[in-house]
Design a protein around this motif. Sequence first.
Motif, PDB file in Angstrom:
ATOM      1  N   GLU A 113     -13.087   4.501   5.255  1.00 42.59           N
ATOM      2  CA  GLU A 113     -12.694   5.047   6.369  1.00 42.59           C
ATOM      3  C   GLU A 113     -11.438   5.114   7.062  1.00 42.59           C
ATOM      4  O   GLU A 113     -11.099   6.126   7.675  1.00 42.59           O
ATOM      5  N   MET A 114     -11.036   3.905   7.089  1.00 45.32           N
ATOM      6  CA  MET A 114      -9.678   4.003   7.564  1.00 45.32           C
ATOM      7  C   MET A 114      -8.575   4.716   7.239  1.00 45.32           C
ATOM      8  O   MET A 114      -7.707   5.238   7.752  1.00 45.32           O
ATOM      9  N   GLY A 115      -8.784   5.114   5.981  1.00 44.41           N
ATOM     10  CA  GLY A 115      -8.018   6.004   5.256  1.00 44.41           C
ATOM     11  C   GLY A 115      -7.936   7.456   5.922  1.00 44.41           C
ATOM     12  O   GLY A 115      -7.110   8.112   5.974  1.00 44.41           O
ATOM     13  N   ARG A 116      -9.155   7.709   6.381  1.00 40.04           N
ATOM     14  CA  ARG A 116      -9.268   9.036   7.297  1.00 40.04           C
ATOM     15  C   ARG A 116      -8.523   9.117   8.559  1.00 40.04           C
ATOM     16  O   ARG A 116      -8.209  10.051   9.119  1.00 40.04           O
ATOM     17  N   TYR A 117      -8.140   7.939   9.156  1.00 40.28           N
ATOM     18  CA  TYR A 117      -7.548   8.017  10.538  1.00 40.28           C
ATOM     19  C   TYR A 117      -6.219   8.546  10.417  1.00 40.28           C
ATOM     20  O   TYR A 117      -5.759   9.069  11.216  1.00 40.28           O
ATOM     21  N   ALA A 118      -5.443   8.635   9.247  1.00 44.93           N
ATOM     22  CA  ALA A 118      -4.303   9.153   8.975  1.00 44.93           C
ATOM     23  C   ALA A 118      -4.543  10.600   8.869  1.00 44.93           C
ATOM     24  O   ALA A 118      -3.626  11.228   9.415  1.00 44.93           O
ATOM     25  N   GLN A 119      -5.690  11.056   8.892  1.00 46.96           N
ATOM     26  CA  GLN A 119      -6.022  12.466   8.972  1.00 46.96           C
ATOM     27  C   GLN A 119      -6.448  13.007  10.268  1.00 46.96           C
ATOM     28  O   GLN A 119      -6.003  13.858  10.837  1.00 46.96           O
ATOM     29  N   ALA A 128     -18.292  15.955   9.371  1.00 49.11           N
ATOM     30  CA  ALA A 128     -18.881  16.032   8.167  1.00 49.11           C
ATOM     31  C   ALA A 128     -17.924  16.081   7.031  1.00 49.11           C
ATOM     32  O   ALA A 128     -18.041  15.382   5.972  1.00 49.11           O
ATOM     33  N   ALA A 129     -16.773  16.785   7.165  1.00 47.54           N
ATOM     34  CA  ALA A 129     -15.638  16.653   5.925  1.00 47.54           C
ATOM     35  C   ALA A 129     -15.162  15.355   6.066  1.00 47.54           C
ATOM     36  O   ALA A 129     -14.676  15.131   4.824  1.00 47.54           O
ATOM     37  N   ASP A 130     -14.968  14.597   6.656  1.00 48.49           N
ATOM     38  CA  ASP A 130     -14.448  13.224   6.682  1.00 48.49           C
ATOM     39  C   ASP A 130     -15.428  12.193   5.942  1.00 48.49           C
ATOM     40  O   ASP A 130     -15.068  11.591   5.263  1.00 48.49           O
ATOM     41  N   ASN A 131     -16.465  12.525   6.551  1.00 49.65           N
ATOM     42  CA  ASN A 131     -17.665  11.727   5.638  1.00 49.65           C
ATOM     43  C   ASN A 131     -17.733  12.003   4.011  1.00 49.65           C
ATOM     44  O   ASN A 131     -17.896  11.109   3.239  1.00 49.65           O
ATOM     45  N   ALA A 132     -17.696  13.256   4.014  1.00 53.62           N
ATOM     46  CA  ALA A 132     -17.633  13.814   2.682  1.00 53.62           C
ATOM     47  C   ALA A 132     -16.532  13.414   1.670  1.00 53.62           C
ATOM     48  O   ALA A 132     -16.511  12.751   0.477  1.00 53.62           O
ATOM     49  N   ALA A 133     -15.307  13.221   2.371  1.00 53.48           N
ATOM     50  CA  ALA A 133     -14.028  12.566   1.710  1.00 53.48           C
ATOM     51  C   ALA A 133     -14.192  11.134   1.606  1.00 53.48           C
ATOM     52  O   ALA A 133     -13.872  10.661   0.533  1.00 53.48           O
ATOM     53  N   ALA A 167      -7.056   4.787  -0.051  1.00 50.22           N
ATOM     54  CA  ALA A 167      -5.731   5.822  -0.429  1.00 50.22           C
ATOM     55  C   ALA A 167      -5.956   7.314  -0.450  1.00 50.22           C
ATOM     56  O   ALA A 167      -5.765   8.225  -0.258  1.00 50.22           O
ATOM     57  N   ILE A 168      -7.508   7.256  -1.655  1.00 52.86           N
ATOM     58  CA  ILE A 168      -7.914   8.719  -1.829  1.00 52.86           C
ATOM     59  C   ILE A 168      -8.385   9.433  -0.661  1.00 52.86           C
ATOM     60  O   ILE A 168      -8.224  10.495  -0.203  1.00 52.86           O
ATOM     61  N   ALA A 169      -9.145   8.658   0.322  1.00 56.64           N
ATOM     62  CA  ALA A 169      -9.686   9.113   1.446  1.00 56.64           C
ATOM     63  C   ALA A 169      -8.657   9.778   2.073  1.00 56.64           C
ATOM     64  O   ALA A 169      -9.004  10.757   3.050  1.00 56.64           O
ATOM     65  N   GLN A 170      -7.673   8.921   2.382  1.00 59.13           N
ATOM     66  CA  GLN A 170      -6.336   9.423   3.097  1.00 59.13           C
ATOM     67  C   GLN A 170      -5.785  10.799   2.569  1.00 59.13           C
ATOM     68  O   GLN A 170      -5.031  11.366   3.316  1.00 59.13           O
ATOM     69  N   GLU A 171      -6.193  11.016   1.402  1.00 64.63           N
ATOM     70  CA  GLU A 171      -5.560  12.227   0.443  1.00 64.63           C
ATOM     71  C   GLU A 171      -3.917  12.007   0.485  1.00 64.63           C
ATOM     72  O   GLU A 171      -3.132  12.813   0.699  1.00 64.63           O
ATOM     73  N   ALA A 172      -3.604  10.780   0.161  1.00 64.34           N
ATOM     74  CA  ALA A 172      -2.394  10.232  -0.238  1.00 64.34           C
ATOM     75  C   ALA A 172      -2.034  10.884  -1.556  1.00 64.34           C
ATOM     76  O   ALA A 172      -2.860  10.824  -2.491  1.00 64.34           O
ATOM     77  N   HIS A 173      -0.784  11.336  -1.654  1.00 60.78           N
ATOM     78  CA  HIS A 173      -0.128  11.794  -2.836  1.00 60.78           C
ATOM     79  C   HIS A 173       0.608  10.738  -3.731  1.00 60.78           C
ATOM     80  O   HIS A 173       0.669  10.634  -5.083  1.00 60.78           O
ATOM     81  N   VAL A 174       1.154   9.691  -3.069  1.00 56.57           N
ATOM     82  CA  VAL A 174       2.207   8.875  -3.709  1.00 56.57           C
ATOM     83  C   VAL A 174       1.352   7.497  -3.326  1.00 56.57           C
ATOM     84  O   VAL A 174       1.143   7.144  -2.182  1.00 56.57           O
TER      85      VAL A 174
END
Length: 256
Positions: A113-119, A128-133, A167-174
């Motif tokens: 979930e910490m990855g989503r805070y970047a978003q 709901a989108a955050d939880n889905a990610a 990292a995936i939850a953050q939607e990181a590309h690199v």
Amino acid sequence: MSESHHDHHDCCAHHAHHHELVIADLTVHYRRVLALDQVSFATSCGNRVALIGPNGAGKSTLLKAIAGLVPRTSGTIRWRGTEVRKWSREFAYLPQREEVDWSFPITVRGLVEMGRYAQTGWWRKFSAADNAAVDEALESLALADLQHRQIRELSGGQQQRAFLARAIAQEAHVLLLDEPFTGLDRNASRLLADLLGKLSHEGRLVIASHHDIDTAGKLFDEVLVLNTRELAFGPAVETLTVDLITRTFAAQKAAV
């Protein structure tokens, strides 16, 4: 960035050649010690890049500099045509496992979930989108059944996967990984290798420091041979020559 709102797979997989990471003359000092000296290379989405070099060569420093975690003395980092001056949420840094406080009381899901805070920022409630990610990241890294476990209860391979899921939850590309295979048994190493292959095939760029020259050619597409300066960069099978590796590690062996 003009394309930052595009779907992830649109952004990387279909336009990989447009999504270049270009490092130019990157120099970093720790106090007065020169850690990186005018390092330059360019790569793009869909690649797995190994950083190879002796201890103290600057591999960790390069990863942290790209991630915006250490200041650079000079040089530029460009991603998708835009200069990255500090931190970008499109970059995710995964530290060496011994640098992590595994006693910190957090579950696998909490870490992801910490990855989503970047978003979202720290102040906005999860949608709901955050939880889905988060759910999708846990599923893709085969961690759904472990999501309520404390991170200290995980095996080394599971811990690496939890950080990748963040990292995936953050939607990181690199994805910037510091010695991700160190300390893993053969089975965990094989699983991690498969996951990195999957992530790069989906269009992400994976850059990892790696100490095992024998496996680098199998696990990575490109290799940057580093010893404060870049000594060589290119396709793994062409770059990892016996002569180059001998010269790269000669100074370290002489010092032992």
